[in-house]
Design a protein around this motif. Structure first.
Motif, mmCIF file in Angstrom:
data_model
loop_
_atom_site.group_PDB
_atom_site.id
_atom_site.type_symbol
_atom_site.label_atom_id
_atom_site.label_comp_id
_atom_site.label_asym_id
_atom_site.label_seq_id
_atom_site.Cartn_x
_atom_site.Cartn_y
_atom_site.Cartn_z
ATOM 1 N N ASP A 227 0.853 -1.189 0.000
ATOM 2 C CA ASP A 227 0.000 0.000 0.000
ATOM 3 C C ASP A 227 0.888 1.238 0.000
ATOM 4 O OD1 ASP A 227 -2.383 -1.396 0.116
ATOM 5 O OD2 ASP A 227 -2.493 -1.333 2.309
ATOM 6 N N ILE A 228 0.626 2.156 -0.916
ATOM 7 C CA ILE A 228 1.345 3.424 -0.936
ATOM 8 C C ILE A 228 0.396 4.496 -0.390
ATOM 9 C CG2 ILE A 228 2.552 5.126 -2.340
ATOM 10 C CD1 ILE A 228 3.163 2.904 -4.328
ATOM 11 N N GLU B 11 -2.324 2.100 -4.474
ATOM 12 C CA GLU B 11 -2.227 3.467 -3.981
ATOM 13 C C GLU B 11 -3.481 3.771 -3.176
ATOM 14 O OE1 GLU B 11 -1.204 6.439 -6.802
ATOM 15 O OE2 GLU B 11 0.260 5.173 -7.831
ATOM 16 N N ARG C 96 5.458 3.511 1.671
ATOM 17 C CA ARG C 96 5.142 2.123 1.346
ATOM 18 C C ARG C 96 4.868 1.332 2.615
ATOM 19 N NH1 ARG C 96 6.878 -0.004 -3.775
ATOM 20 N NH2 ARG C 96 7.315 1.725 -5.190
ATOM 21 N N SER D 77 -5.805 6.346 -0.794
ATOM 22 C CA SER D 77 -6.149 7.708 -0.389
ATOM 23 C C SER D 77 -7.098 7.630 0.807
ATOM 24 C CB SER D 77 -6.829 8.464 -1.528
ATOM 25 O OG SER D 77 -5.982 8.532 -2.657
#
Length: 304
Positions: A12-13, A78, A18, A80
């Motif tokens: 997961d970024i 990614e 990371r 958010s």
């Protein structure tokens, strides 16, 4: 004997940083930290991300199958986080794991879920494991829907129901059910799953807690009151928690299959309550960070 978890492991970024992630891997990590011997079968690349994930898995006491290391790039998501702490995802993922010999492992339970249960070609590996394990292991499934990767609700629903008909325990969130069954209330969906073959169905409702049902009993358990940092991995920690609670009760085996439908209300409440307590610790942390058992004991969170 150990528990086998099958599914994606990815990085997961979050805000450029990371972090290890992937729903099945998070469940495996959660089980390992709660003291349940666990093996993860996944697909890791021979790259920096793959090495990060392998180190993370092993540090939590979870073993990897020898077939988990491959040559494809390790998957990435990614993430958010919005103002409520809820995540949205953008994925770069492939799912094509090698087959795994369940007979050689002697597993007492098998857990599957999320993207890996839907995505071809790897979903066929999952199917083979479920078929081979039915007589010897308790089978569990967490839908953990990802609409961006699962296509239209109709085919995804049909695929989910194929798996639910084969497993003993199924867990979903209210958001999962709303996406898969837009025209059915959640209680009707749970009835449908129990009629299809599941012995225990568990539904999480975010801040409203969680519920569980068998063919004979149903309970609702309130959420713990904690300060939420973000909700990444909360459902996975909940899943690990209910599996660990079933293990504590001696039910996380094929022999436990027949006992699930006759659990009484207090037994069901203990199982769901422990899952809620595990999730409550996770939401106070950044990213998917399941608790160790000592964290759950010392957190002081309860449930109504």
């Amino acid at each position: 004997m150990t528990v086998l978890v099958i599914g994606e492991a990815l990085v997961d970024i979050i805000d450029g940083r990371r972090r290890p992630g992937g729903s099945p891997m998070n469940v495996a990590i959660g089980l390992g930290r709660l003291g349940v011997p666990t093996v993860l079968h996944t697909s890791l690349g021979d790259d920096a991300a793959g090495r990060l994930l392998e180190t993370h898995v092993r540090a939590s006491g979870v073993a990897l199958t020898p077939q988990s290391r491959g040559t494809a790039s390790t998957s990435v998501a990614e993430v958010s986080i919005d103002s409520t702490g809820a995540p949205t995802y953008r994925f770069a993922i492939t799912w094509d794991p090698d087959p795994v010999d369940v007979a050689a492992g002697g597993y007492r339970a098998v857990h599957v879920g999320s993207i890996s249960a839907m995505m071809r070609p790897g979903a066929s590996v999952l199917d083979a494991v479920l078929d081979a394990s039915r007589a010897s292991a308790l089978l569990t499934y967490d839908l953990n829907v990802r609409p961006a990767l699962m296509g239209a609700p109709g085919p995804a629903r049909a695929r989910a129901e194929q798996i639910i008909a084969r497993v003993d325990v199924v867990k979903a969130s209210d958001e999962d059910i709303a996406w898969l069954y837009p025209d059915l209330p959640a209680d009707r969906v749970i009835e449908r799953w129990l009629a299809a073959g599941a012995r225990l169905a568990v539904l999480t409702r975010g801040a409203r807690g969680a519920s569980a049902a068998t063919a004979t009993t149903a309970v609702e358990v309130a959420a713990a009151e904690v300060l939420v940092r973000d909700t990444v991995g909360a459902g996975d920690s909940f899943m690990a928690g209910i599996l660990a609670a079933l293990d504590d009760a001696g039910l996380l085996t094929a022999a436990g299959r027949g006992r699930l439908p006759v659990l009484d209300r207090e037994e069901l409440r203990r199982v769901v309550g422990f899952g809620i307590r595990c999730a409550a610790v996770t939401v106070t942390r950044e990213g998917a960070d399941p608790p160790w058992r000592v964290d759950v004991r010392s957190a002081g969170v309860g449930y109504a």
